[in-house]
Write a protein that holds these residues in place. Sequence first.
Motif, PDB file in Angstrom:
ATOM      1  N   UNK A  19     -10.249   7.872   3.202  1.00 19.07           N
ATOM      2  CA  UNK A  19      -8.999   8.543   2.859  1.00 19.07           C
ATOM      3  C   UNK A  19      -9.360   9.821   2.121  1.00 19.07           C
ATOM      4  N   UNK A  20      -9.018  10.953   2.697  1.00 21.66           N
ATOM      5  CA  UNK A  20      -9.447  12.224   2.132  1.00 21.66           C
ATOM      6  C   UNK A  20      -8.827  12.482   0.758  1.00 21.66           C
ATOM      7  N   UNK A  21      -7.676  11.877   0.452  1.00 18.29           N
ATOM      8  CA  UNK A  21      -7.021  12.158  -0.817  1.00 18.29           C
ATOM      9  C   UNK A  21      -7.400  11.179  -1.925  1.00 18.29           C
ATOM     10  N   UNK A  22      -8.309  10.266  -1.675  1.00 19.92           N
ATOM     11  CA  UNK A  22      -8.665   9.311  -2.711  1.00 19.92           C
ATOM     12  C   UNK A  22     -10.016   8.701  -2.467  1.00 19.92           C
ATOM     13  N   UNK A  23     -10.472   7.876  -3.409  1.00 17.40           N
ATOM     14  CA  UNK A  23     -11.827   7.360  -3.350  1.00 17.40           C
ATOM     15  C   UNK A  23     -12.009   6.068  -2.542  1.00 17.40           C
ATOM     16  N   UNK A  24     -10.962   5.542  -1.943  1.00 13.13           N
ATOM     17  CA  UNK A  24     -11.098   4.269  -1.247  1.00 13.13           C
ATOM     18  C   UNK A  24     -11.658   4.479   0.157  1.00 13.13           C
ATOM     19  N   UNK A  25     -12.697   3.720   0.492  1.00 10.82           N
ATOM     20  CA  UNK A  25     -13.300   3.744   1.820  1.00 10.82           C
ATOM     21  C   UNK A  25     -13.294   2.314   2.355  1.00 10.82           C
ATOM     22  N   UNK A 111     -12.894  -6.494 -11.479  1.00  7.56           N
ATOM     23  CA  UNK A 111     -12.761  -5.168 -12.096  1.00  7.56           C
ATOM     24  C   UNK A 111     -11.796  -4.254 -11.359  1.00  7.56           C
ATOM     25  N   UNK A 112     -11.492  -4.564 -10.096  1.00  6.38           N
ATOM     26  CA  UNK A 112     -10.624  -3.707  -9.292  1.00  6.38           C
ATOM     27  C   UNK A 112      -9.208  -4.271  -9.150  1.00  6.38           C
ATOM     28  N   UNK A 113      -8.949  -5.382  -9.791  1.00  9.16           N
ATOM     29  CA  UNK A 113      -7.627  -5.988  -9.724  1.00  9.16           C
ATOM     30  C   UNK A 113      -6.711  -5.364 -10.777  1.00  9.16           C
ATOM     31  N   UNK A 114      -5.437  -5.198 -10.408  1.00  7.94           N
ATOM     32  CA  UNK A 114      -4.449  -4.711 -11.359  1.00  7.94           C
ATOM     33  C   UNK A 114      -4.440  -3.200 -11.567  1.00  7.94           C
ATOM     34  N   UNK A 115      -5.078  -2.448 -10.668  1.00  5.38           N
ATOM     35  CA  UNK A 115      -5.139  -0.988 -10.809  1.00  5.38           C
ATOM     36  C   UNK A 115      -4.545  -0.257  -9.610  1.00  5.38           C
ATOM     37  N   UNK A 116      -3.813  -0.964  -8.750  1.00  5.39           N
ATOM     38  CA  UNK A 116      -3.186  -0.324  -7.598  1.00  5.39           C
ATOM     39  C   UNK A 116      -4.060  -0.237  -6.360  1.00  5.39           C
ATOM     40  N   UNK A 121      -5.282  -0.211  -0.351  1.00  5.67           N
ATOM     41  CA  UNK A 121      -6.125  -0.803   0.693  1.00  5.67           C
ATOM     42  C   UNK A 121      -5.254  -1.384   1.803  1.00  5.67           C
ATOM     43  N   UNK A 122      -4.212  -2.139   1.423  1.00  4.53           N
ATOM     44  CA  UNK A 122      -3.354  -2.752   2.445  1.00  4.53           C
ATOM     45  C   UNK A 122      -2.625  -1.704   3.272  1.00  4.53           C
ATOM     46  N   UNK A 123      -2.128  -0.651   2.657  1.00  4.52           N
ATOM     47  CA  UNK A 123      -1.462   0.403   3.425  1.00  4.52           C
ATOM     48  C   UNK A 123      -2.404   0.977   4.481  1.00  4.52           C
ATOM     49  N   UNK A 124      -3.623   1.260   4.080  1.00  2.00           N
ATOM     50  CA  UNK A 124      -4.606   1.837   4.989  1.00  2.00           C
ATOM     51  C   UNK A 124      -5.000   0.840   6.076  1.00  2.00           C
ATOM     52  N   UNK A 125      -5.254  -0.393   5.707  1.00  2.00           N
ATOM     53  CA  UNK A 125      -5.681  -1.418   6.661  1.00  2.00           C
ATOM     54  C   UNK A 125      -4.568  -1.739   7.656  1.00  2.00           C
ATOM     55  N   UNK A 126      -3.350  -1.869   7.176  1.00  2.00           N
ATOM     56  CA  UNK A 126      -2.225  -2.153   8.079  1.00  2.00           C
ATOM     57  C   UNK A 126      -2.009  -1.017   9.067  1.00  2.00           C
ATOM     58  N   UNK A 148       0.806 -11.721  -8.222  1.00  2.00           N
ATOM     59  CA  UNK A 148       0.300 -10.357  -8.027  1.00  2.00           C
ATOM     60  C   UNK A 148       0.186 -10.025  -6.539  1.00  2.00           C
ATOM     61  N   UNK A 149      -0.406 -10.923  -5.745  1.00  2.00           N
ATOM     62  CA  UNK A 149      -0.561 -10.659  -4.311  1.00  2.00           C
ATOM     63  C   UNK A 149       0.785 -10.649  -3.598  1.00  2.00           C
ATOM     64  N   UNK A 150       1.691 -11.521  -4.009  1.00  2.00           N
ATOM     65  CA  UNK A 150       3.027 -11.510  -3.416  1.00  2.00           C
ATOM     66  C   UNK A 150       3.708 -10.167  -3.678  1.00  2.00           C
ATOM     67  N   UNK A 151       3.562  -9.665  -4.889  1.00  2.00           N
ATOM     68  CA  UNK A 151       4.161  -8.377  -5.255  1.00  2.00           C
ATOM     69  C   UNK A 151       3.561  -7.237  -4.427  1.00  2.00           C
ATOM     70  N   UNK A 152       2.241  -7.231  -4.264  1.00  2.00           N
ATOM     71  CA  UNK A 152       1.580  -6.188  -3.478  1.00  2.00           C
ATOM     72  C   UNK A 152       2.066  -6.236  -2.033  1.00  2.00           C
ATOM     73  N   UNK A 153       2.138  -7.435  -1.462  1.00  2.00           N
ATOM     74  CA  UNK A 153       2.616  -7.559  -0.080  1.00  2.00           C
ATOM     75  C   UNK A 153       4.043  -7.034   0.052  1.00  2.00           C
ATOM     76  N   UNK A 154       4.880  -7.385  -0.890  1.00  2.00           N
ATOM     77  CA  UNK A 154       6.262  -6.903  -0.838  1.00  2.00           C
ATOM     78  C   UNK A 154       6.316  -5.377  -0.940  1.00  2.00           C
ATOM     79  N   UNK A 155       5.493  -4.783  -1.794  1.00  2.00           N
ATOM     80  CA  UNK A 155       5.486  -3.330  -1.968  1.00  2.00           C
ATOM     81  C   UNK A 155       5.080  -2.592  -0.697  1.00  2.00           C
ATOM     82  N   UNK A 156       4.207  -3.196   0.115  1.00  2.00           N
ATOM     83  CA  UNK A 156       3.762  -2.509   1.336  1.00  2.00           C
ATOM     84  C   UNK A 156       4.599  -2.881   2.553  1.00  2.00           C
ATOM     85  N   UNK A 157       5.661  -3.678   2.356  1.00  2.00           N
ATOM     86  CA  UNK A 157       6.601  -3.935   3.441  1.00  2.00           C
ATOM     87  C   UNK A 157       6.620  -5.334   4.022  1.00  2.00           C
TER      88      UNK A 157
END
Length: 183
Positions: A19-25, A111-116, A121-126, A148-157
């Motif tokens: 993703x060119x606009x962020x650090x996630x690969x 260390x990567x949980x709870x920081x968005x 990742x899910x938006x990109x993967x989906x 937490x995972x239920x909330x993330x899933x709901x946020x991405x649709x």
Amino acid sequence: MAWNDNAEEGGDKNRAMTESSGPIVLRPLALADVDNLMTWVNEPAVIGKFATFYDMRTREEEEAYVRSVLNSKNDIVYSIECGNTYAGQVGLHEIERRNNKGRLALVLKKDFQGHGYGERVLEKFLRELFDNYGMHKVWAVIGVANQRMQHVCEKVGFQYEGMAREEYFRDGRYHDMTRWSIL
């Protein structure tokens, strides 16, 4: 979203996503990732939310699992990197090609949980699954306690489909699971 210069077009499970606009690969799972997986695969705070992780795994068992995924036509798995740091795995499993659907799995190191990161990742993967693999439906089974995972899933649709009562036996008792999906 930018693609790796040497990636092929289409639904190639060997294509790396950046993703060119962020650090996630997101890059395809490789046998070389076994040591990365071993950093969380036996960590109770990470795997305690998964119904199918029952016992500690040896490096040899994890290597055998990675080999089986790499040879599978029913699994698409990417390693997640944030900057140059390994952060976890995201995958689609139990893929039914006839129905163009599969089961989502996401694991982020503690260390990567709870920081968005999960949402990004899910938006990109989906997007990859629907645009390049022709998926029609992605579903997830999430423990009731894993808010937490239920909330993330709901946020991405994802939409809540229902509850599977006492679906898995773990830690001496049965656990209810929620089912979510996105079309």
